[in-house]
Design a protein around this motif. Structure first.
Motif, short mmCIF file in Angstrom:
data_model
loop_
_atom_site.label_atom_id
_atom_site.label_comp_id
_atom_site.label_asym_id
_atom_site.label_seq_id
_atom_site.Cartn_x
_atom_site.Cartn_y
_atom_site.Cartn_z
N ASN A 155 0.81 -1.21 0.00
CA ASN A 155 0.00 0.00 0.00
C ASN A 155 0.84 1.26 0.00
O ASN A 155 0.42 2.28 -0.55
N ALA A 156 2.04 1.22 0.56
CA ALA A 156 2.93 2.38 0.47
C ALA A 156 3.38 2.58 -0.97
O ALA A 156 3.46 3.72 -1.46
N VAL A 157 3.65 1.49 -1.66
CA VAL A 157 3.99 1.57 -3.09
C VAL A 157 2.80 2.15 -3.86
O VAL A 157 2.98 3.00 -4.75
N ALA A 158 1.60 1.72 -3.51
CA ALA A 158 0.40 2.25 -4.19
C ALA A 158 0.25 3.74 -3.96
O ALA A 158 -0.11 4.49 -4.88
N VAL A 159 0.54 4.21 -2.76
CA VAL A 159 0.46 5.65 -2.47
C VAL A 159 1.49 6.40 -3.31
O VAL A 159 1.20 7.47 -3.86
N ILE A 160 2.69 5.84 -3.43
CA ILE A 160 3.73 6.48 -4.25
C ILE A 160 3.28 6.54 -5.71
O ILE A 160 3.36 7.60 -6.35
N LEU A 161 2.78 5.42 -6.24
CA LEU A 161 2.32 5.41 -7.63
C LEU A 161 1.17 6.38 -7.84
O LEU A 161 1.13 7.11 -8.84
N GLU A 162 0.24 6.40 -6.91
CA GLU A 162 -0.91 7.32 -7.00
C GLU A 162 -0.43 8.77 -6.97
O GLU A 162 -0.95 9.61 -7.72
N THR A 163 0.55 9.06 -6.15
CA THR A 163 1.09 10.42 -6.07
C THR A 163 1.78 10.81 -7.38
O THR A 163 1.64 11.94 -7.84
N ILE A 164 2.47 9.87 -7.98
CA ILE A 164 3.16 10.16 -9.25
C ILE A 164 2.18 10.42 -10.38
O ILE A 164 2.35 11.37 -11.15
N VAL A 165 1.13 9.61 -10.48
CA VAL A 165 0.22 9.73 -11.63
C VAL A 165 -0.83 10.83 -11.46
O VAL A 165 -1.40 11.28 -12.45
N SER A 166 -1.10 11.28 -10.25
CA SER A 166 -2.14 12.29 -10.07
C SER A 166 -1.56 13.70 -10.19
O SER A 166 -0.37 13.92 -10.00
N ASP A 167 -2.43 14.63 -10.50
CA ASP A 167 -2.02 16.02 -10.65
C ASP A 167 -1.77 16.69 -9.31
O ASP A 167 -0.94 17.59 -9.20
N THR A 168 -2.52 16.28 -8.29
CA THR A 168 -2.36 16.84 -6.95
C THR A 168 -2.01 15.71 -5.98
O THR A 168 -2.16 14.54 -6.30
N VAL A 169 -1.58 16.08 -4.79
CA VAL A 169 -1.27 15.08 -3.78
C VAL A 169 -2.58 14.50 -3.26
O VAL A 169 -3.45 15.23 -2.79
#
Length: 166
Positions: free
Chosen positions: A144-158
């Motif tokens: 889930n930490a990896v998922a948060v990192i990936l989500e942060t990278i692909v999204s425009d905002t945090v």
């Protein structure tokens, strides 16, 4: 990246079902224990099982809370910086968390080897069963930490905490 996030979120739905079931079973056990004590026939194993279920509940639930940005955090610094720097801070914090979770995984596996010869007092259960919550939880937390990192990278905002429930 999006397929990875989707796969992790699908697994998290199963973990969420396991958390709900664990909480339900634990609640029923505690109620049964109270009733049986009132009538004079205490269930000696129910308190021990409820305790072990709570350990699993904490590890499984914390991985879901991490994924949905619901863990307690001090957000003072990210609030003061730009969106790009906010992303850098989020990724850095998650990377540090992953290092900790890897240590937790390694130590959890080490502990499993040590406690496998021991039995629980009331149920006679191998102590490796309750202690397995540590490496299982660590793997889910890493994922889930990896998922948060990936989500942060692909999204425009945090990404922030979602309004809907876990």
């Amino acid at each position: 990246m999006r397929q990875t996030l989707k796969a992790i979120d699908t697994l998290n739905k199963l973990v969420g079902i396991a958390v709900a079931m664990t909480l339900g079973v634990m609640s029923i056990l505690i109620i049964m224990q109270i009733i049986y004590r009132i009538v004079g026939y205490p269930l000696h194993w129910s308190e021990e099982l409820a305790r072990y279920l709570m350990v699993y509940l904490v590890f499984l639930g914390s991985s879901l809370a991490l994924r949905h940005h619901r863990l307690v955090a001090i957000e003072l610094l990210p609030e003061l910086v730009s969106e790009v720097n906010r992303k850098v801070i989020r990724i850095t914090v998650m990377a540090i968390c992953i290092v900790f979770f890897i240590l937790l995984l390694v130590q959890g596996i080490d502990i499993l080897g040590r406690v496998s010869v021991q039995s629980s007092a009331a149920m006679g259960l191998s102590m490796s069963v309750p202690y397995a919550a540590i490496p299982i939880g660590a793997v889910l937390l890493i994922m889930n930490a990896v998922a948060v990192i990936l989500e942060t990278i692909v999204s425009d905002t945090v990404p922030q905490a979602k309004e809907e429930g876990l």
